[in-house]
Design an enzyme around this catalytic site. Sequence first.
Site: not given
Lengths: 832, 433
Positions: A173, A432, A507
């Site tokens: 992430d 997610d 993102d």
Amino acid sequence: ITRVKINELKPLKPRYEVPDVLIRDPPTEPLSVLSQDESGVVLSLGAESQRVIVSVRPFRLDIMEGHDVLMSLNSRGLLAFEHLRMRKDTGAQYTLVVFDFQATKEEEEKAEEGMWEETFKSHSDSKPNGPSSISLDFSFPGVEHVYGIPEHADDLKLKTTDNGDPYRLFNLDVFQYELYNPMALYGAVPVMLAHNAQRTTGIFWLNAAETWVDISSNTAGKTVFGKMLDYVQGSSEIPQTDVRWISESGIIDVFIMLGPTPKHVFSQYASLTGTQSFPPLASLGYHQCRWNYNDQEDVRSVDAGFDEYDIPYDFIWLDIEHTDGKRYFTWDPHKFATPKEMLQGLLDKKRKMVAIVDPHIKIDSNYKIHNEIRSRGFYVKNKDGGDYEGWCWPGNAGYPDFTRADMRAWWASMFAYDQYEGSMENLYTWNDMNEPSVFNGPEVTMHKDAVHGDWENRDVHNIYGLYVQMATAEGLVQRSGGVERPFVLTRAFFAGSQRYGAVWTGDNAAEWDHLKISIPMCLSLGLVGISFCGADVGGFFKSPTPELLVRWYQTGAYQPFFRAHAHLDTPRREPWLFGPENTALIREAIRQRYTFLPYWYQQFYHAYRTGEPVMRPLWVEYTQDPATFAVDDEFLIGQNLLVHPVTEEGARGVTAYLPGKEEVWFDIHTFQKHNGAQNLYIPVTMSSIPVFQRGGSIIPRKMRVRRSSSCMEHDPYTLYAALNARGVAEGELYMDDGHTFNYEKKEFIHRRLSFSNNVLSSVNLVPDSHFTTNSWIERIVLIGSSKPAKVTLKTADGIESQLEFDFDASMSVVTVRKPGMNAGADWTVTLE
Amino acid sequence: NKMLSSEMWIHILAIALFCCGSADSRKVRGISSSYKRFYREKKSFLCIDGSKLIPFEQVNDDYCDCADGSDEPGTSACPHGRFYCTNLGFRPHYIPSSRVNDGICDCCDASDEYNSHARCQNTCWNLGQRERAYVEGQMRTLDEGLRLKQQLIEEGVLLWREKQAQLRELQQVAEDLQIKLEEHRRKKREADRFKEQTLRALKGGDGGKSFHLKNKTLGGILICLFCNPYSISLDEVKAEVVPVHDEERHLGDDEAMVLTTTESAKTNRTLTCVLAHLLNTNKKFTVQGIKKVSFCWVLICDLQKKLAIDYGTDWEFLFLNGQCYKLKVYEYMYTLCPFNHITQKSTAGTEVSLGLWGMWAEPAKNRYNQMIYENGEPCWQGGSRSTTVTLTCGTETALRSVKEPSKCQYIMDFQTPVACQPVLKQRGVHSEL
């Protein structure tokens, strides 16, 4: 396909071999020995004149076809295998089994620092199994272009890594990721394609541990002039690309796919890991997302906004704030007090919703999901055997062990309508943070010594995210009794993830470079089987200028997964918030998407059948044209649409490369004709989306754009037949109910449309298929046609009728008015 | 109101008669009566934009011939067409052609779904009744609101005059005080100059520092202090003045002046200095005297600031200044103090500013429709909290809703009689049947 598998003969304990990725044990064929001597053996690879030469000292494999070496393994001698060993410094009994392919002499093991424990920042990795990495090198003679190994925010054509870090595959992430960088991102597919004008080959390195890929090339440093000089001087050096793969643990298990064409490689890879799941039609429409739509009233008013501004959409999304304190499968009791009412409101408009379900579970004894997982012992364990805990959105959280089949079955059962309170059939799921993201873990992920049953996270890390999506998709299938297709979006992925739904590029940010990079990122994913890819339209972080937002909509409208998304801290950006002009531009982009939905759907059916990417690089279709090999600012959708989105701020024009010497391309808006194999400068305004239809193709569209794709179900088709230089065009028309698995029972209509000798005909491609439709053919647009004297329709029962038509002489377009036949029927339309 | 609705009924009746009277000509689906003239049955139909002549059979034949969509008012064939819902008993309106036969009931008379699976009920009568009841309610609210508004306007005018008078009075007092102050200052300066001259004569040096600020009045200093945005409250002044009294410190004029004109002028310390200076240089100026003069200026500044705000054409919004309105939404208590500030208080007790009075937003329709409050508590990712308050007509003055559509950007719905506009009365159930 040749599989090379290298493991220790007698490891101290088993080494991890990745399960659940291959759709079946690949059928094997015996190899025949062509010749043999003490230095090696030549084996026939069956098909064609392919053979593999196994050399013993030094060990290497050369895969040949005729006189050409297609690929060599270990030609640089970088094969390495850190065998499992007992820890020496603890005085445990120590036996050493060394097998070294380079040299037979036994090497004395040296205890090195970091073998049994490593630290990263404040984290420590206990490494109870010690060093266990593996490595192998591959050489591609005659190859200058290699692709794949997503996910990286980088160009389509992979770069050499001589002067920097290798490409890293380790699901992470990453906060505000950097572009044009080999750093690891959310997903990993260890598949690489090598291409030159003669052949495409591929490598599938089946390993779920942290993996690094080094690339070097003997031509990379050379300028065009340098290459020319080589040519003039008769330098005989053949270009070659060498790659080296390194994984931290597991075994060497490589599938070598020999093509020879890109489409062969796709089908070879698909035969191993499966194809793209066939998504529900609605999921190919437009998705409106934001972190977060605050409450039911907010959802209602955004939904109403789309109607007020006459913009179609199919899905509205809820991010983490919709839950009761980040407890997934629940709803905030105040803001989403009556979720079924909300979902019914959407259903009444034939629209759908996606709610997020992440794999980190709040540790809270009043939370049913947590209690069940804990009591069943389903959590991932820490190195000491307790439940692994990490910090994520809900605060302290546990991570269900999705590598366990029983855990996945239980997870799937949680999506049943009676378990997931407030859910309905038009609620779908978004996974997610499934790298997994652990805010306080090393590199914001799970400790490598966390334990998944018999294995460490070190071994299984990159496949965790795949399992999360797999279990979730299974849940959505099961809740409908196996009838309905699921839709699940995931951020983390691995080889095989294409079987479970869609992915997005994580993102990103509201910057022009992020818009540009969405193209190579999705192209790279498509090459390794994952077709259902998109980037957050508008950019997740930061706030786009209206111009960037419009351009992003225009680009996203022609990418497979089309979803706008925005960070919590950004101002609102629903399509109508930037003045009437921008609203109109965004509306038009989304409407174009909806008119092409039949084509998108057909492409996804094709991807599901063949494993070919929906959004594909030019070189996949124009394999012999080196001018296409590095193109990644434009792309093809299927074979027939070429898209060159405007991704430059303040652009006055774009230069698109139209491939194919024999091809002609037609501007889909003006029908203007352009020849192939040229760089075409296209002046653009804010409303321009340069898209071209290939001459020789027929594309079915639905021109009555409505509120959602479901509202367009029974609408008639317009067939756009763009004729090639020989006056011929071909296409397909696929339709089914759009949402169930009944297509597996051949409940669909799949027809071949072809135009030649001035006759357009529709014939059934699958005679034993059965499906009926109310849709009819309302218009036929023949692009690049001469003016006919009359147009005659002949239906299956032999009845002929004259059709009215218009002719536009300036662009040579015949528009046949209202032929009216059923879209599932046999018919011919003849121009005289 | 009764008048209005009965008038409407006559209207509807008339239309009903008209419909029946012309029933013999073929009905063209999806058009309003005012467009009927374009669709008189002839051999051919001219697209309304004049672009094309087509056979009349091609009107509503589910194929789009006219670029303006006028040949298909009753089908979904044209991309930019519109369909007229007659909605007898309710409000007629247009829907986009794309909503015809899409399986969703849009017209309350169900006329848009004449060929779809949707089973639409005619709900116009119920909707009409609800609408009429609603409009009647709105009308009553408006009447009552306007009546209350008139009162508030009258009160506002009085309040305005009162405040103006107060201001003038204060200004007079302050002026008087200032003159006295000036007088003392002048005397002091003369004494100083005399002292200085004496000193210079003694030292035989040059003039030393020049007195560049001598024309500025002390009143000026105080204005400077009080009217800046970080102005010191009266209580603070009081608190400061007392300890100052005993302070031995002596400041030169320049020093005080300079201090007041620099950034540090915003601190209490400067005020202390100035007051100390005043005290030390004017023995006759007692603490009481200082208090008086500063108090005056506080009030004047306050009033001036207050009166500088636009309270509407009739000062009708003036009464809101000084009031606060609260609303609890989920776990937060919101407080709107019109023309001052907005705050949000969590159940945990932390209070956050959502903005200070900024201005009236200026949408085209109504000047006094939206208030902007800005520069609230800073946000995590830059910027600061702000709030847009929309004023709506109601019989009570109350905060009705609070939302945060984007992070740190709040919108409030604030109801008050003074937002009632007579124009509203023009609208209502004017059926265009």
